[in-house]
Design a protein around this motif. Structure first.
Motif, PDB file in Angstrom:
ATOM      1  N   LEU A 115       0.825  -1.201   0.000  1.00 55.85           N
ATOM      2  CA  LEU A 115       0.000   0.000   0.000  1.00 55.85           C
ATOM      3  C   LEU A 115       0.862   1.254   0.000  1.00 55.85           C
ATOM      4  CD1 LEU A 115      -2.555  -1.265   2.621  1.00 55.85           C
ATOM      5  CD2 LEU A 115      -3.022  -0.915   0.197  1.00 55.85           C
ATOM      6  N   VAL A 116       2.003   1.178   0.685  1.00 53.21           N
ATOM      7  CA  VAL A 116       2.900   2.332   0.729  1.00 53.21           C
ATOM      8  C   VAL A 116       3.674   2.463  -0.573  1.00 53.21           C
ATOM      9  CG1 VAL A 116       4.900   3.349   1.887  1.00 53.21           C
ATOM     10  CG2 VAL A 116       3.100   2.287   3.233  1.00 53.21           C
ATOM     11  N   ASN A 117       4.303   1.376  -1.034  1.00 56.40           N
ATOM     12  CA  ASN A 117       5.152   1.567  -2.207  1.00 56.40           C
ATOM     13  C   ASN A 117       4.364   1.761  -3.494  1.00 56.40           C
ATOM     14  OD1 ASN A 117       4.663  -1.220  -2.891  1.00 56.40           O
ATOM     15  ND2 ASN A 117       6.427  -1.828  -1.669  1.00 56.40           N
ATOM     16  N   HIS A 118       3.083   1.402  -3.499  1.00 55.01           N
ATOM     17  CA  HIS A 118       2.225   1.763  -4.634  1.00 55.01           C
ATOM     18  C   HIS A 118       1.590   3.142  -4.455  1.00 55.01           C
ATOM     19  CE1 HIS A 118       2.180  -1.866  -7.107  1.00 55.01           C
ATOM     20  NE2 HIS A 118       2.077  -2.595  -6.003  1.00 55.01           N
ATOM     21  N   ASP A 119       1.706   3.706  -3.231  1.00 53.13           N
ATOM     22  CA  ASP A 119       1.014   4.964  -2.926  1.00 53.13           C
ATOM     23  C   ASP A 119      -0.458   4.854  -3.331  1.00 53.13           C
ATOM     24  OD1 ASP A 119       0.727   7.573  -2.016  1.00 53.13           O
ATOM     25  OD2 ASP A 119       1.273   8.464  -3.932  1.00 53.13           O
ATOM     26  N   LEU A 120      -1.099   3.784  -2.845  1.00 51.03           N
ATOM     27  CA  LEU A 120      -2.411   3.412  -3.364  1.00 51.03           C
ATOM     28  C   LEU A 120      -3.565   4.170  -2.728  1.00 51.03           C
ATOM     29  CD1 LEU A 120      -3.627   1.270  -5.340  1.00 51.03           C
ATOM     30  CD2 LEU A 120      -4.093  -0.110  -3.306  1.00 51.03           C
ATOM     31  N   MET A 121      -3.453   4.483  -1.432  1.00 47.75           N
ATOM     32  CA  MET A 121      -4.582   5.128  -0.760  1.00 47.75           C
ATOM     33  C   MET A 121      -4.078   5.992   0.387  1.00 47.75           C
ATOM     34  SD  MET A 121      -6.222   1.893   1.399  1.00 47.75           S
ATOM     35  CE  MET A 121      -6.671   0.980  -0.071  1.00 47.75           C
ATOM     36  N   ARG A 122      -4.961   6.798   0.895  1.00 44.42           N
ATOM     37  CA  ARG A 122      -4.646   7.653   2.035  1.00 44.42           C
ATOM     38  C   ARG A 122      -5.233   7.040   3.307  1.00 44.42           C
ATOM     39  NH1 ARG A 122      -2.033   8.898  -1.633  1.00 44.42           N
ATOM     40  NH2 ARG A 122      -1.746  10.955  -2.581  1.00 44.42           N
ATOM     41  N   LEU A 123      -4.885   7.623   4.437  1.00 45.63           N
ATOM     42  CA  LEU A 123      -5.313   7.087   5.715  1.00 45.63           C
ATOM     43  C   LEU A 123      -6.830   7.006   5.809  1.00 45.63           C
ATOM     44  CD1 LEU A 123      -4.518   6.117   8.549  1.00 45.63           C
ATOM     45  CD2 LEU A 123      -4.495   8.516   9.274  1.00 45.63           C
ATOM     46  N   ARG A 124      -7.527   7.984   5.239  1.00 41.63           N
ATOM     47  CA  ARG A 124      -8.993   7.998   5.278  1.00 41.63           C
ATOM     48  C   ARG A 124      -9.576   6.738   4.654  1.00 41.63           C
ATOM     49  NH1 ARG A 124     -13.392   6.971   4.937  1.00 41.63           N
ATOM     50  NH2 ARG A 124     -15.280   8.269   4.804  1.00 41.63           N
TER      51      ARG A 124
END
Length: 389
Positions: free
Chosen positions: A238-247
């Protein structure tokens, strides 16, 4: 030459696969069912789930020689030295008994800079194990964790029958390329497989390189798969794809857990946060490969994120660990079989000093064995959440 007996390869002889596709060559084990594959549009995930990490042929026989004919699909990267052939691990009555490779096969050449790939068809090949005892024994052939493998023929010099399933508990695990096997030495030494062997359980490994993204179809596959123990290792992709935000992350985790619990309301379920990864501890993604040393066979990963962006909801590993811990703590009030494990207990700061991540993202072979041993102790040990009754 032995007087070979050819045995049809069926789902009855396979463990660790959720589906078996019949192809023009033979059968192709899949780690996601057809319905999930039909909903996927990501070529990386399609390749990952077709690589049989944790999948093995299991049978009982008196054969002294065994041949497995397969058609592998191997990977090559533009500008990089050739990758080694995938390994097949032979296990007899629970003990390592040999290794081999299948040469040839098809090759998919990937240009990571351009984001393109090209497939060159190739011939099948055969791995052979001989010199085995003529006694009745349980034989396992663990397929290469990093090569798509079509199974064509199983040949032995004595009859084969399915091995008894026994009373071993089934452990269903989902994670990223680290769980898939990354740079492990062989299919039985990827950390989930090593932990399963040490703990005497049957592994179904849904470690999917680049694909631990809280996809609903993966959650449904887990919901519908019989299991006695379940673990989810969530975060690094999820981090290295920058897939979504915390929300979006919190509700997505809740939704994934809700779906899994529909099929397994009371099974011990362990949520595992990411292992230490210094480039992403406090810095969000995206993460991209660095090709500057690819000609020498060295690939590294670099993050393009800015630590200041975490205040606007971008995910870092620290943020993910805090949120996963909070979610499990909240839910466990009504779900006493839900537990949390900080991934840094498997690989933390001291380990990074001794065994740094070679490409700054994936653990090496020694680290896989260390993680497997630690998980076996932490989860399956006397005080672990997966301990036997």
């Amino acid at each position: 030459m032995p007087d070979w007996i050819t045995t049809a390869i069926t789902a009855e002889l396979l463990r660790g696969a959720l589906d078996v596709e019949h192809t023009e060559h033979g059968v192709l084990p899949h780690r996601l069912p057809a319905r999930a594959r039909a909903q996927n549009t990501d070529s990386q995930l399609a390749m990952a789930e077709s690589q049989p990490s944790g999948v093995r042929l299991v049978f009982r026989t008196r054969a002294t020689a065994v041949e497995l004919e397969t058609l592998p699909t191997k990977r090559a990267y533009v500008g990089a030295p050739p990758r080694p052939d995938g390994l097949y691990d032979l296990v007899v009555d629970g003990r390592p008994a040999g290794q081999g490779s299948v040469f040839g096969g098809s090759v998919i050449t990937i240009d990571m800079a351009a984001g393109t790939s090209e497939v060159r068809p190739g011939p099948p090949g055969t791995v052979r194990f001989d010199g085995l005892s003529g006694e009745a024994k349980d034989v396992e052939i663990w397929l290469p964790h990093n090569e798509t493998t079509e199974l064509i023929a199983l040949r032995t010099d004595a009859p084969v029958e399915p091995a008894a399933s026994g009373d071993r508990r089934v452990w269903l695990h989902h994670g990223s390329s680290i769980s898939h096997g990354s740079d492990a030495a062989s299919p039985t030494t990827i950390w989930p497989a090593f932990a399963a062997t040490l703990s005497g359980v049957e592994l179904i490994n849904l470690g999917l390189a680049g694909g631990a993204l809280l996809d609903p179809f993966t959650a449904r596959a887990m919901r519908d798969t019989p299991a006695d123990l379940i673990s989810l290792k969530i975060g690094i992709n999820l981090v290295n794809h920058d897939l979504m935000r915390l929300r979006a992350f919190g509700p997505a985790v809740h939704g994934f857990l809700d779906t899994v619990r529909e099929g397994h309301p009371d099974v011990p379920l362990l949520v595992v946060s990411p292992i230490l990864c210094p480039i992403h501890e406090d810095t969000p993604g995206p993460c991209f490969p660095d090709f500057s040393e690819i000609g020498e066979g060295r690939l590294r990963f670099r993050t393009l994120g800015d630590p200041a962006e975490s205040t606007s909801g971008k995910l870092t590993l620290q943020v993910i660990r805090e949120e996963l811990s909070r979610i499990v703590r909240q839910r466990s009030a009504e779900d006493p079989n839900l537990h949390y494990l900080d991934g840094r207990e498997l690989y933390g700061e001291g380990d990074a000093e001794e065994l740094p991540l070679p490409d700054d993202l994936h653990p090496d072979a020694a680290t896989h064995r260390r993680m497997g041993q630690r998980f076996a102790g932490l989860a399956f040990g006397a005080d672990g959440v997966f301990a036997s009754d």
